[in-house]
Write a protein that holds these residues in place. Structure first.
Motif, short mmCIF file in Angstrom:
data_model
loop_
_atom_site.label_atom_id
_atom_site.label_comp_id
_atom_site.label_asym_id
_atom_site.label_seq_id
_atom_site.Cartn_x
_atom_site.Cartn_y
_atom_site.Cartn_z
N MET A 158 3.16 65.78 -99.24
CA MET A 158 4.90 65.85 -98.90
C MET A 158 4.81 64.76 -97.70
SD MET A 158 6.98 68.93 -96.85
CE MET A 158 5.74 69.01 -95.38
N ASN B 236 12.60 69.70 -100.61
CA ASN B 236 13.19 68.73 -101.08
C ASN B 236 14.70 68.74 -100.85
OD1 ASN B 236 13.42 66.16 -102.98
ND2 ASN B 236 14.35 67.81 -104.51
N PHE C 237 4.64 67.02 -104.55
CA PHE C 237 5.63 66.13 -104.34
C PHE C 237 5.62 64.75 -105.07
CE2 PHE C 237 5.51 69.05 -100.83
CZ PHE C 237 6.80 69.30 -100.72
#
Length: 682
Positions: A315, A232, A213
């Motif tokens: 994340m 995402n 990420f």
């Protein structure tokens, strides 16, 4: 030594995976063994949870969604967002498990959206939460928690209305009606199918999705996995305020921070701006979950960097901080099996302010199936059949409840007084979604057009009170019941409307808070919007409006109104403050005087700090009559002045015209006289 979900010895990107064939053989063997064990377990107890295959989870989602379309919508990231796939997974042929025949198809990231879809279209500020069942394919508890949570909630929703409903089922129904819960059980779909930690792609590369990420990560080393891209895209399409991401390998509930930009190598981390609220929600999740029966101790709570260890590209930190801290990173993956547009990770000030919890479900990534628990008494801490799945369902619902403070009207009763000339109404209110009740009171009002207009607000009867979420018997749901009394004369000429008002959690929000979860609780001006959704600050949270009336047979009736008349200046009901108004209506009903209390109540009828809101219907008519009269009188004066001015101007013009005529006559006479003289001289 236990290995955490954030570990696994694979931190470098582009590392070659074991051969797909070998991994698939191992995965299939484990699935067969798990299925055999599941068959034995199910023969013993039909309510026992068991491990499911990718195909079984997908089919369960399809069947459950098809049977509950009003509240459960099934999508997949490949169809919705066109992100491609990492490889192939087995799915059942047809629409049932009956024949047991599967076929290889593209692996997909399936997800469900659980809410009342009919009302969501008119409620774009409804708070949203995301659950990721796994990012690492060999951490198996989270996907099964996700599926069993879906099954339990749709069942409770159906039980949440009617005579057979319970307090818990009505509460779950309320949450589904007033929340949006998105659940992606298998973000790393191919990893789950292969029972492999990383996402193994067709080009032979494998990547750790939880280093993928754009947060403290290289632009070439993010959004390489389809798991990360699916998450995402969900963020790009929603406006999440809270997220749970399930892992396995240790026994932790962790929150921000957990990256090297905010934590040292030793795990000492900076305190996040939303630490107070994060810790409060995490503590409730921990308390609600408890141990996994006798199989796992209670969770450890703290920042991810200190309870596990720091990573880059995680994340959790991206979901919370990418909108407002660190450098903007637009990913341009170079080793993935397909490209991904850098603009899809461009910074957006609204999308990444999501408080996120890393839940490491236990020391074992794949605990013994007998420790998963059963469906008996899931929402009772320490109840029959407690285990890994029940405790994580409980913490998930505790987090869902905490998305936003609220007040629910759960009951009422009436007591006649003064020989039937007055009534005392006792209303029961359950506050939820909060931690500290700062204040609570009741607003009540007739309509502004009623024959006898009355309204008021009770005193603040409850303040600075910490609320409990787990009962003495281990039951999990908001425990506090508030009671408010107000009075009215009988017979009742017009219905009385009321709503509860709660103020909450002011001590958990600071001027430095950066999350939507805190901003929505703030009294400051917090307002963000994206994807047609919005998050706005609110100083107070109100219940649905209810109405008290009597049927033609004289029976007392209390019900939620289908169409709210509106409160305040723009509505048909007066919104009073506790500092003014007719209090609890005791004087109106004559109860005060009957009990020997001659004290004057401040604001005999409808009173608030705004005089326009505090006036009764006749008073408003009188006021508007006065205003209209003043305007009419002013208009007449203006018209009169204009007439006078015009008359004066005409007279002045006429006077000037007479003088001019005289001048012209004199001039003409002079010119004639001069002409005559000249003729005589000639």
């Amino acid at each position: 030594m236990q290995v955490s979900a954030r570990d696994g010895g694979v931190r470098a990107y582009g590392r070659k995976s074991p051969s797909r064939a070998a991994a698939a053989v191992v995965g299939v063997a484990l699935v067969v063994l798990a299925a055999a064990a599941a068959g034995l377990a199910c023969a013993k107890d039909d309510t026992a949870f068991r491990y499911r295959t990718y195909a079984e989870i997908v089919q369960t989602l399809r069947n459950t969604s098809a049977a509950n379309l009003a509240i459960l919508k099934l999508d997949d990231a490949q169809s919705r967002f066109r992100i491609g796939t990492a490889g192939q997974c087995e799915e059942f042929v047809g629409s049932s498990f009956s024949d047991g025949v599967t076929e290889p198809v593209e692996c997909k990231q399936y997800y469900v959206t659980l809410t009342n879809h009919a009302t969501w279209s008119q409620d774009k500020t409804r708070p949203q939460m995301l659950i990721s069942g796994e990012l690492h394919g060999n951490e198996r508890v989270g996907p099964h928690v996700s599926v069993e949570l879906i099954l339990m909630m749709v069942k409770m929703y159906a039980l949440g209305e009617g005579e057979d409903s319970t307090e818990v089922s009505r509460w779950i129904r309320y949450l589904i009606d007033h929340r949006v819960l998105v659940i992606m059980p298998m973000a790393n779909a191919v990893g789950f199918e292969m029972n492999h930690r990383e996402e193994v792609q067709d080009n032979g590369h494998s990547f750790d999705p939880n280093r993928d990420f754009p947060f403290n990560q290289k632009t070439s080393a993010c959004m390489q996995t389809f798991a990360a891209r699916a998450i995402n895209e969900l963020f790009r399409a929603h406006m999440f305020q809270l997220m749970i991401t399930f892992h396995g390998g240790t026994n932790v509930i962790g929150y921000e921070w957990g990256d090297y930009g905010h934590c040292s190598e030793t795990g000492a981390c900076e305190m996040a701006p939303d630490h107070a609220l994060m810790d409060a929600i995490g503590a409730r999740m921990k308390q609600t979950a408890g141990p996994a029966g006798t199989y796992e101790r209670e969770y450890t709570l703290g920042s991810m960097g200190s309870t596990v260890y720091p990573v880059n590209g995680g994340m959790e930190d991206w979901a919370y901080g990418a909108s407002w801290t660190g450098d903007e990173i637009q990913c341009n993956p170079v080793e993935s099996s397909s490209t991904y547009a850098p603009k899809k990770t461009a910074r957006d000030p609204a999308l990444h302010r999501c408080v996120t919890y890393l839940v490491e479900t236990g020391d074992q990534k794949i605990p013994d199936e007998g420790s998963l628990g059963t469906a008996d008494a899931i929402l009772v801490k320490g109840g029959t059949g407690d285990g890994h799945i029940p405790r994580n369902i409980r913490l998930s619902i505790a987090a869902l409840d905490a998305l936003q403070p609220y007040a629910r009207v759960v009951g009422s009763n009436m007591e006649e007084m003064l020989n039937g000339r007055a009534a005392k109404f006792t209303l029961r209110i359950v506050p939820g979604g909060l931690f500290t009740l700062d204040a609570a009171y009741l607003q009540w009002s007739t309509t502004k057009s009623a024959k006898m207009v009355q309204s008021g607000a009770t005193d603040v009867l409850y303040s600075d009170e910490r609320l409990q979420f787990v009962g003495s018997d281990g039951s999990v749901f908001p425990q506090r019941v508030l009671e408010f009394d107000f009075f009215a004369p009988l017979p009742l000429d017009s219905p009385i409307y009321f709503r509860a008002v709660v103020l909450a959690d002011s001590k958990l929000v600071s001027n430095d808070s950066q999350s939507h979860l805190a901003g929505a609780r703030s009294k400051e001006d917090w307002s963000f919007s994206a994807n047609s959704f919005a998050v706005h600050s609110s100083a107070a949270f109100v219940s649905a409006t209810h109405m008290i009336s009597f049927t033609s047979s004289g029976a007392y009736l209390m019900e939620q109104v289908a169409s709210d008349p509106g409160w305040g200046f723009d509505g048909d009901l007066y919104a009073n403050d506790p500092s003014g108004g007719a209090g609890n209506g005791a004087r109106w009903a004559g109860v005060d005087k009957a009990e020997g209390n001659d004290d004057e109540e401040e604001g005999d009828l409808a009173g608030t700090s705004d005089p326009m809101k505090s006036m009764t219907h006749p008073q408003l008519l009188k006021l508007f009559g006065i205003i209209f009269g003043c305007i009419a009188a002013a208009a007449l004066i203006v018209v009169g002045l204009i007439w006078v001015l015009r008359t004066l101007r005409k007279r002045a013009a006429a006077a000037r015209g007479g003088d001019r005529a005289q001048e012209m006559e004199t001039l003409s006479a002079w010119e004639w006289s001069e002409g005559s003289s000249e003729n005589e001289e000639v």
